[in-house]
Scaffold this motif. Structure first.
Motif, PDB file in Angstrom:
ATOM      1  N   ARG A  27      41.809  64.150   5.180  1.00  0.00           N
ATOM      2  CA  ARG A  27      42.608  63.303   6.093  1.00  0.00           C
ATOM      3  C   ARG A  27      42.241  63.944   7.520  1.00  0.00           C
ATOM      4  NH1 ARG A  27      46.110  59.146   5.676  1.00  0.00           N
ATOM      5  NH2 ARG A  27      46.072  59.571   3.411  1.00  0.00           N
ATOM      6  N   ILE A  28      42.662  65.366   7.502  1.00  0.00           N
ATOM      7  CA  ILE A  28      42.224  65.754   8.820  1.00  0.00           C
ATOM      8  C   ILE A  28      40.739  65.882   9.240  1.00  0.00           C
ATOM      9  CG2 ILE A  28      41.862  68.458   8.261  1.00  0.00           C
ATOM     10  CD1 ILE A  28      44.201  67.241  11.281  1.00  0.00           C
ATOM     11  N   ALA A  29      39.977  65.958   8.151  1.00  0.00           N
ATOM     12  CA  ALA A  29      38.771  66.069   8.548  1.00  0.00           C
ATOM     13  C   ALA A  29      38.156  64.626   9.374  1.00  0.00           C
ATOM     14  CB  ALA A  29      37.844  65.980   7.541  1.00  0.00           C
ATOM     15  N   LEU A  30      38.895  63.463   8.620  1.00  0.00           N
ATOM     16  CA  LEU A  30      38.592  62.039   9.249  1.00  0.00           C
ATOM     17  C   LEU A  30      39.353  62.020  10.568  1.00  0.00           C
ATOM     18  CD1 LEU A  30      38.882  60.180   5.786  1.00  0.00           C
ATOM     19  CD2 LEU A  30      36.927  60.308   7.059  1.00  0.00           C
ATOM     20  N   PHE A  31      40.454  62.446  10.710  1.00  0.00           N
ATOM     21  CA  PHE A  31      41.000  62.483  12.144  1.00  0.00           C
ATOM     22  C   PHE A  31      40.074  63.008  13.005  1.00  0.00           C
ATOM     23  CE2 PHE A  31      45.631  62.125  10.369  1.00  0.00           C
ATOM     24  CZ  PHE A  31      45.746  60.740  10.906  1.00  0.00           C
ATOM     25  N   ALA A  32      39.717  64.077  12.788  1.00  0.00           N
ATOM     26  CA  ALA A  32      38.542  64.807  13.820  1.00  0.00           C
ATOM     27  C   ALA A  32      37.419  63.969  13.807  1.00  0.00           C
ATOM     28  CB  ALA A  32      38.217  66.236  13.380  1.00  0.00           C
ATOM     29  N   TYR A  33      36.797  63.237  12.938  1.00  0.00           N
ATOM     30  CA  TYR A  33      35.547  62.635  13.184  1.00  0.00           C
ATOM     31  C   TYR A  33      36.055  61.105  13.938  1.00  0.00           C
ATOM     32  CZ  TYR A  33      31.358  59.807  11.860  1.00  0.00           C
ATOM     33  OH  TYR A  33      30.252  59.087  11.955  1.00  0.00           O
ATOM     34  N   ALA A  34      37.136  60.739  13.685  1.00  0.00           N
ATOM     35  CA  ALA A  34      37.430  59.441  14.368  1.00  0.00           C
ATOM     36  C   ALA A  34      37.518  59.781  15.689  1.00  0.00           C
ATOM     37  CB  ALA A  34      38.718  59.024  13.842  1.00  0.00           C
ATOM     38  N   ARG A  35      38.230  60.974  16.110  1.00  0.00           N
ATOM     39  CA  ARG A  35      38.324  61.292  17.560  1.00  0.00           C
ATOM     40  C   ARG A  35      37.022  61.623  18.167  1.00  0.00           C
ATOM     41  NH1 ARG A  35      41.438  61.150  22.160  1.00  0.00           N
ATOM     42  NH2 ARG A  35      41.133  63.401  23.428  1.00  0.00           N
ATOM     43  N   SER A  36      36.104  62.151  17.589  1.00  0.00           N
ATOM     44  CA  SER A  36      34.830  62.420  17.870  1.00  0.00           C
ATOM     45  C   SER A  36      34.058  61.041  18.382  1.00  0.00           C
ATOM     46  CB  SER A  36      34.157  63.319  17.040  1.00  0.00           C
ATOM     47  OG  SER A  36      33.418  62.458  15.894  1.00  0.00           O
ATOM     48  N   ILE A  37      34.204  60.023  17.613  1.00  0.00           N
ATOM     49  CA  ILE A  37      33.546  58.734  17.920  1.00  0.00           C
ATOM     50  C   ILE A  37      34.271  57.745  18.729  1.00  0.00           C
ATOM     51  CG2 ILE A  37      31.949  59.011  15.893  1.00  0.00           C
ATOM     52  CD1 ILE A  37      33.804  56.784  14.221  1.00  0.00           C
ATOM     53  N   ASP A  38      35.231  58.571  19.414  1.00  0.00           N
ATOM     54  CA  ASP A  38      36.332  57.598  20.274  1.00  0.00           C
ATOM     55  C   ASP A  38      36.909  56.659  19.607  1.00  0.00           C
ATOM     56  OD1 ASP A  38      35.218  58.961  22.488  1.00  0.00           O
ATOM     57  OD2 ASP A  38      33.498  57.605  22.781  1.00  0.00           O
ATOM     58  N   GLY A  39      37.301  56.948  18.385  1.00  0.00           N
ATOM     59  CA  GLY A  39      38.229  56.026  17.743  1.00  0.00           C
ATOM     60  C   GLY A  39      39.919  56.506  17.886  1.00  0.00           C
ATOM     61  N   GLU A  40      40.785  55.683  17.354  1.00  0.00           N
ATOM     62  CA  GLU A  40      42.027  55.890  17.856  1.00  0.00           C
ATOM     63  C   GLU A  40      42.491  56.775  16.606  1.00  0.00           C
ATOM     64  OE1 GLU A  40      44.180  52.316  17.663  1.00  0.00           O
ATOM     65  OE2 GLU A  40      43.087  51.254  19.408  1.00  0.00           O
ATOM     66  N   VAL A  41      43.393  57.676  16.951  1.00  0.00           N
ATOM     67  CA  VAL A  41      43.997  58.901  16.458  1.00  0.00           C
ATOM     68  C   VAL A  41      45.557  58.780  16.655  1.00  0.00           C
ATOM     69  CG1 VAL A  41      44.087  61.329  15.801  1.00  0.00           C
ATOM     70  CG2 VAL A  41      41.988  60.200  16.430  1.00  0.00           C
TER      71      VAL A  41
ATOM     72  N   LYS B 219      44.337  76.376   6.130  1.00  0.00           N
ATOM     73  CA  LYS B 219      43.414  75.931   6.884  1.00  0.00           C
ATOM     74  C   LYS B 219      43.527  74.461   7.464  1.00  0.00           C
ATOM     75  CE  LYS B 219      39.307  76.158   4.420  1.00  0.00           C
ATOM     76  NZ  LYS B 219      37.957  76.167   3.998  1.00  0.00           N
ATOM     77  N   VAL B 220      44.387  73.482   6.485  1.00  0.00           N
ATOM     78  CA  VAL B 220      44.422  72.161   7.101  1.00  0.00           C
ATOM     79  C   VAL B 220      45.639  72.343   8.338  1.00  0.00           C
ATOM     80  CG1 VAL B 220      45.694  69.880   6.311  1.00  0.00           C
ATOM     81  CG2 VAL B 220      44.053  71.174   4.742  1.00  0.00           C
ATOM     82  N   ALA B 221      46.636  73.060   8.084  1.00  0.00           N
ATOM     83  CA  ALA B 221      47.482  73.228   9.120  1.00  0.00           C
ATOM     84  C   ALA B 221      46.891  73.657  10.370  1.00  0.00           C
ATOM     85  CB  ALA B 221      48.590  74.027   8.866  1.00  0.00           C
ATOM     86  N   ALA B 222      45.948  74.738  10.373  1.00  0.00           N
ATOM     87  CA  ALA B 222      45.286  75.213  11.659  1.00  0.00           C
ATOM     88  C   ALA B 222      44.469  74.139  12.132  1.00  0.00           C
ATOM     89  CB  ALA B 222      44.386  76.584  11.006  1.00  0.00           C
ATOM     90  N   ALA B 223      43.664  73.417  11.299  1.00  0.00           N
ATOM     91  CA  ALA B 223      42.714  72.436  11.826  1.00  0.00           C
ATOM     92  C   ALA B 223      43.543  71.375  12.635  1.00  0.00           C
ATOM     93  CB  ALA B 223      41.939  71.819  10.857  1.00  0.00           C
ATOM     94  N   ALA B 224      44.733  71.015  12.260  1.00  0.00           N
ATOM     95  CA  ALA B 224      45.570  70.063  12.736  1.00  0.00           C
ATOM     96  C   ALA B 224      46.122  70.468  13.944  1.00  0.00           C
ATOM     97  CB  ALA B 224      46.910  69.809  11.749  1.00  0.00           C
ATOM     98  N   TRP B 225      46.255  71.776  14.172  1.00  0.00           N
ATOM     99  CA  TRP B 225      46.781  72.331  15.400  1.00  0.00           C
ATOM    100  C   TRP B 225      45.520  72.318  16.451  1.00  0.00           C
ATOM    101  CZ3 TRP B 225      51.223  72.166  17.267  1.00  0.00           C
ATOM    102  CH2 TRP B 225      52.546  72.450  16.531  1.00  0.00           C
TER     103      TRP B 225
END
Length: 422
Positions: A90-104, A119-125
């Protein structure tokens, strides 16, 4: 062998891939979902298939799909709507969505900062930092402080990779400070190297300062090669004030620096400098070249790629020449397939270059491929003849009886490797 079948991009493989979705091996499930995506109209992975496979397969599928841009906004949303999606995915998809100007959704990302997996918590921060939360870096540092060193290293490398991949400008100051602290405490040199390369590529002013500290005033020849390759890989030229650190009179070191400077400064001689570097057969340099060439303008990239094909026409080509010719075939099929088809038609029959080009063409489908392959003389069972027949079978709507019999012979042994027999 499933990767061999995927290479064909053959719609007739759909039923096979669908059957393999329920296989016990998650690795085979990966091939099944990606194989179906590769023969679909839009090339995207299908969410309902991703949600059916084992968690290990799902993580691998999504990682590859993001790397190959096989996810659009609609697909991402459908995956996000599945409540059982793992937090890491889920966090990986959030980051990818953000990178293609998607809504997060900021609230949903914030919820993941409390994930059980550090690692998930750190990536989320990190993602919260990207979204404008100034407290993100401090939260990451506080979390890392209480973790074992093995976990710290894993998380720091992951965050550095995310910053580079998504160009998270808001995190550059944190990465800058982190590298400085790690160098001073002599901890995690792998993070220092990766972070330096990331800043060189994304924030050269900060990056070059770390580069100087990493390699010192009088680096050994090996370290000079490392330093020059880092500049080439990051697309950064060697500053005038640092010329004394690098012995450009050394043929290899000088060639790496010359190529890096030409590419970084977008000079017209960049193709020639890269060709000269490739001709030195230095493995580490050649390993970087495909990525460097991707950053060139198309006309310059074609000059370099065409030279890689030409090198295979010499009487004494090396294995490195063969590797580069294969890479050139893949790239030219993307950049200018018409040019490559004409090149193939003018290539001597049964030559090493013809074999490499035909092998590369199995990985792509392009207009004009059938005409180009149909003109090849197939008078035996050599590898080029076999590859031409395989392409003809894929591109043509019908085959003669003799050609079908030849395909059968190839599948049962013939002149092909195990991968191509599949």
């Amino acid at each position: 062998r499933l990767s061999s079948l995927r290479i064909m991009h053959d719609p007739e493989m759909e039923r096979l891939f669908l059957r393999l979705l329920n296989h016990d091996s998650w690795q085979i499930q990966v091939h099944a979902v990606l194989g179906l995506a590769e023969i679909s109209e839009d090339g995207n992975v299908m969410p309902w298939l991703v949600n059916q496979v084992q968690p290990e397969a799902r993580s691998q599928i999504l990682a590859i799909a993001m790397d190959q841009d096989r996810l659009d906004a609609k697909t991402i949303q459908e995956l996000m709507d599945w409540k059982d999606l793992e937090e890491a995915n889920r966090i990986a998809l959030f980051a990818y969505a953000r990178s293609i100007d998607g809504e997060v959704a900021l609230q949903e990302v914030n919820e993941l900062t409390s994930a059980k997996e550090e690692k998930v918590a750190a990536a989320a921060w990190l993602l919260m930092t990207w979204l404008g939360d100034a407290s993100g870096p401090a939260k990451i540092n506080a979390m890392l402080k209480d973790l074992p060193e093995t976990k710290q290293l894993d998380i720091l490398l992951t965050l550095t990779m995310m910053i580079r991949r998504h160009e998270i400008t808001q995190a550059y100051p944190w990465l800058d400070a982190t590298i400085s602290e790690l160098r001073q405490s002599k901890r995690f040199p792998a993070v220092v190297t990766a972070g330096t390369g990331t800043l060189l590529a994304l924030d050269p002013e900060r990056g070059i300062n770390h580069w100087r500290k990493n390699f010192g005033e009088e680096p050994s020849r090996r370290r000079q090669i490392d330093a020059a390759l880092m500049l080439l890989h990051s697309g950064t030229s060697l500053p005038d004030k640092d010329q004394a650190r690098i012995d450009t009179s050394d043929e290899l070191v000088g060639s790496i620096v010359a190529a890096g400077n030409a590419v970084a400064e977008s000079r017209g001689d960049a193709p020639q400098r890269l060709i000269e570097l490739a001709e030195l057969d230095h493995v580490r340099s050649i390993t970087l070249l495909p990525g460097v060439i991707e950053g060139l303008p198309d006309d310059q990239a074609k000059v370099v790629l065409d030279r890689f094909l030409e090198n295979l026409e010499s009487d004494s080509f090396s294995e490195m020449d063969r590797v580069l010719a294969i890479e050139a075939t893949y790239r030219l099929l993307e950049l200018d397939p018409d040019y490559l088809m004409k090149r193939l038609q003018n290539t001597p029959d049964d030559s090493p270059l013809q074999e490499v080009m035909l092998n590369g063409m199995l990985r792509y489908r392009a207009p004009g491929m059938l005409d180009a392959v149909s003109g090849i003389r197939r008078i035996g069972m050599s590898t080029p003849d076999a590859l031409a027949l395989m392409l003809l079978a894929r591109e043509s709507s019908e085959l003669e009886d003799a050609e079908i019999r030849q395909l059968g012979l190839l599948a049962s042994g013939g002149s092909l490797s195990d991968q191509l027999q599949a």
